[in-house]
Design a protein around this motif. Structure first.
Motif, mmCIF file in Angstrom:
data_model
loop_
_atom_site.group_PDB
_atom_site.id
_atom_site.type_symbol
_atom_site.label_atom_id
_atom_site.label_comp_id
_atom_site.label_asym_id
_atom_site.label_seq_id
_atom_site.Cartn_x
_atom_site.Cartn_y
_atom_site.Cartn_z
ATOM 1 N N THR A 140 0.948 -1.265 0.036
ATOM 2 C CA THR A 140 -0.120 -0.004 0.158
ATOM 3 C C THR A 140 0.807 1.484 0.105
ATOM 4 O O THR A 140 1.900 1.212 0.210
ATOM 5 C CB THR A 140 -0.948 0.188 1.237
ATOM 6 O OG1 THR A 140 -0.148 0.182 2.446
ATOM 7 C CG2 THR A 140 -1.879 -1.179 1.191
ATOM 8 N N ARG A 141 0.147 2.523 -0.403
ATOM 9 C CA ARG A 141 0.927 3.444 -0.466
ATOM 10 C C ARG A 141 1.259 4.103 1.277
ATOM 11 O O ARG A 141 2.347 4.625 1.339
ATOM 12 C CB ARG A 141 0.233 4.723 -0.940
ATOM 13 C CG ARG A 141 0.693 5.969 -1.117
ATOM 14 C CD ARG A 141 -0.162 6.874 -1.853
ATOM 15 N NE ARG A 141 -1.094 7.874 -1.223
ATOM 16 C CZ ARG A 141 -1.848 8.700 -1.127
ATOM 17 N NH1 ARG A 141 -2.120 8.976 -2.485
ATOM 18 N NH2 ARG A 141 -2.487 9.101 -0.300
ATOM 19 N N GLU A 142 0.327 3.636 1.968
ATOM 20 C CA GLU A 142 0.802 4.001 3.440
ATOM 21 C C GLU A 142 1.927 3.399 3.980
ATOM 22 O O GLU A 142 2.621 3.977 4.867
ATOM 23 C CB GLU A 142 -0.593 3.933 4.275
ATOM 24 C CG GLU A 142 -1.702 4.727 4.199
ATOM 25 C CD GLU A 142 -2.493 4.298 2.673
ATOM 26 O OE1 GLU A 142 -2.435 3.396 2.269
ATOM 27 O OE2 GLU A 142 -3.181 5.450 2.275
ATOM 28 N N GLU A 143 2.043 2.173 3.586
ATOM 29 C CA GLU A 143 3.282 1.250 4.049
ATOM 30 C C GLU A 143 4.552 1.935 3.388
ATOM 31 O O GLU A 143 5.684 2.310 4.235
ATOM 32 C CB GLU A 143 3.227 0.085 3.519
ATOM 33 C CG GLU A 143 2.259 -0.733 4.307
ATOM 34 C CD GLU A 143 2.130 -2.346 3.852
ATOM 35 O OE1 GLU A 143 3.087 -2.647 3.131
ATOM 36 O OE2 GLU A 143 1.353 -3.029 4.028
ATOM 37 N N ASP B 68 5.279 5.353 5.590
ATOM 38 C CA ASP B 68 5.574 5.219 6.773
ATOM 39 C C ASP B 68 6.967 4.607 7.094
ATOM 40 O O ASP B 68 7.788 5.104 7.747
ATOM 41 C CB ASP B 68 4.416 3.734 7.551
ATOM 42 C CG ASP B 68 3.371 4.540 7.902
ATOM 43 O OD1 ASP B 68 3.225 5.571 7.857
ATOM 44 O OD2 ASP B 68 2.499 3.586 7.717
#
Length: 101
Positions: free
Chosen positions: A57-60, A63
Motif C-alpha cells: 500500500t501507499r501508506e506502508e 511510513d
C-alpha cells in the motif's frame, strides 16, 4: 537523497494489470551516468539508484520513508478508463472506418 513513491504503469507488452498494484519507492539519482570511454558501458557511482523497494500500500511506503527520515514525493496514478469494445462492432452498418480485405 530524495525518493519517489509511485505505482508503476503497465508496459506496452501487457494487456492486463499484473505488477501494477504494488507501490514502489525509488531513490532519485545523485549523480549523472557516465559512459566508459573504452567499452562504451553506461555506469554510475550512485549505489542508491539500484535500490527499489515494493510495498503493498501507499501508506506502508510513506511510513517506511518517514521512519527512515527519507524525503519523498508521491506520484498518484491516473485512473484507467477502459474502452468497451465488442467484436460485432467490426461488422456494424454505421462503421466509421473503411472495410478492407
Amino acid at each position: 537523497m530524495r525518493a519517489r513513491i509511485y505505482q508503476p504503469a503497465r508496459t506496452a507488452m501487457q494487456s492486463g494489470t499484473a505488477k501494477t498494484r504494488k507501490w514502489v519507492l525509488e531513490f532519485d539519482p545523485q549523480e549523472p551516468k557516465r559512459i566508459d570511454p573504452l567499452m562504451g558501458y553506461t555506469s554510475s557511482g550512485d549505489m542508491l539508484s539500484q535500490v527499489r523497494l515494493t510495498f503493498d500500500t501507499r501508506e506502508e511506503a510513506v511510513d517506511y520513508a518517514e521512519k527512515h527520515e527519507i524525503p519523498y514525493d508521491i506520484y498518484a496514478p491516473k485512473p484507467r478508463r477502459p474502452k468497451l469494445k465488442a467484436y460485432a462492432d467490426n461488422f456494424k452498418f454505421g462503421r466509421i472506418g473503411q472495410w478492407t480485405h
